[in-house]
Design a protein around this motif. Structure first.
Motif, short mmCIF file in Angstrom:
data_model
loop_
_atom_site.label_atom_id
_atom_site.label_comp_id
_atom_site.label_asym_id
_atom_site.label_seq_id
_atom_site.Cartn_x
_atom_site.Cartn_y
_atom_site.Cartn_z
N ARG A 3 0.89 -1.17 -0.07
CA ARG A 3 -0.16 0.04 -0.07
C ARG A 3 0.57 1.38 -0.24
O ARG A 3 0.98 2.30 -0.80
CB ARG A 3 -1.24 0.20 0.95
N SER A 4 1.78 1.38 0.99
CA SER A 4 2.77 2.19 0.59
C SER A 4 3.10 2.94 -0.37
O SER A 4 3.49 3.91 -0.61
CB SER A 4 3.47 2.42 2.45
N GLU A 5 4.02 1.56 -1.37
CA GLU A 5 4.54 1.85 -1.88
C GLU A 5 3.29 2.26 -3.51
O GLU A 5 4.13 3.17 -4.24
CB GLU A 5 5.17 0.37 -2.74
N LEU A 6 2.48 2.25 -3.27
CA LEU A 6 1.04 1.99 -4.46
C LEU A 6 1.09 4.01 -3.88
O LEU A 6 1.08 4.38 -4.78
CB LEU A 6 -0.27 1.77 -4.19
N VAL A 7 0.85 4.45 -3.14
CA VAL A 7 0.33 5.75 -2.31
C VAL A 7 2.16 6.64 -2.99
O VAL A 7 1.79 7.56 -3.98
CB VAL A 7 0.44 5.53 -1.19
N LEU A 8 2.77 6.52 -3.11
CA LEU A 8 4.59 7.02 -3.38
C LEU A 8 4.52 6.57 -4.95
O LEU A 8 4.70 8.07 -5.12
CB LEU A 8 5.90 6.73 -3.05
N ARG A 9 3.84 5.66 -5.59
CA ARG A 9 3.51 5.68 -6.95
C ARG A 9 3.22 6.81 -8.02
O ARG A 9 3.67 7.75 -8.50
CB ARG A 9 4.00 4.30 -7.15
N ILE A 10 1.79 7.16 -7.11
CA ILE A 10 1.04 7.93 -7.28
C ILE A 10 1.41 9.25 -7.02
O ILE A 10 0.61 10.09 -8.46
CB ILE A 10 -0.51 7.95 -6.47
N ALA A 11 1.61 9.79 -5.87
CA ALA A 11 2.46 10.73 -5.89
C ALA A 11 3.29 11.38 -6.36
O ALA A 11 3.76 12.03 -6.92
CB ALA A 11 3.08 11.13 -4.28
N ALA A 12 4.18 10.17 -6.86
CA ALA A 12 5.75 10.09 -8.30
C ALA A 12 4.86 10.51 -9.19
O ALA A 12 5.36 11.61 -10.81
CB ALA A 12 5.92 9.28 -8.16
N ARG A 13 3.56 10.31 -9.99
CA ARG A 13 3.10 10.53 -10.88
C ARG A 13 2.80 11.48 -11.15
O ARG A 13 2.17 11.70 -12.38
CB ARG A 13 2.15 9.03 -11.18
N HIS A 14 2.13 11.79 -10.71
CA HIS A 14 0.77 12.96 -10.65
C HIS A 14 1.74 14.33 -9.56
O HIS A 14 1.37 14.50 -8.07
CB HIS A 14 -0.16 12.50 -9.79
N PRO A 15 2.71 15.52 -10.73
CA PRO A 15 3.42 16.36 -9.48
C PRO A 15 2.34 17.17 -8.76
O PRO A 15 3.40 17.75 -8.23
CB PRO A 15 4.52 16.53 -10.90
N GLY A 16 1.62 17.59 -8.91
CA GLY A 16 0.60 18.66 -8.74
C GLY A 16 0.00 18.08 -7.47
O GLY A 16 -0.58 18.31 -6.47
#
Length: 121
Positions: A3-16
């Protein structure tokens, strides 16, 4: 992926989007899916797949530690059935030998130019 990796990947993919916003989005989505399943509803995410529940009746099975048969009571099982786009993506990656560095792109309906009222919001 956890789950935490998913959160980080989503945040990284969407700069805003901040990490906190990505975490809130993941929590909201997973929470709503869990809520729907506990209410007995089916959740369909077009092209990705569908989640549903199935009632499993009581049955007899074997306990290898005790070495004797046991009764397992009735329960509700969660089922996931992948959509066409997800099946194709997984099969394509497995046929090519594993992970690919490329972005899988949008789901099938977006590739065809279809949009829904929800995707335009």
């Amino acid at each position: 992926m956890i789950r935490s990796e998913l959160v980080l990947r989503i945040a990284a993919r969407h700069p805003g989007m901040t990490r906190a916003a990505a975490e809130a989005a993941v929590d909201a989505m997973l929470g709503r899916i869990a809520e729907a399943l506990t209410d007995g509803d089916r959740v369909e995410i077009r092209d990705f797949g569908s989640f549903s529940t199935r009632r499993r009746g009581p049955r007899k099975t074997f306990d290898p530690r005790a070495g004797r048969p046991i009764e397992v009571g009735e329960r509700i099982a969660i089922a996931f059935r992948p959509g066409r786009w997800m099946r194709g993506l997984v099969n394509e990656r497995n046929a090519s030998g594993g992970k690919q560095d490329r972005d899988p792109g949008p789901p099938l309906n977006a590739r065809r130019g279809w949009t829904s009222a929800r995707s335009e919001e």
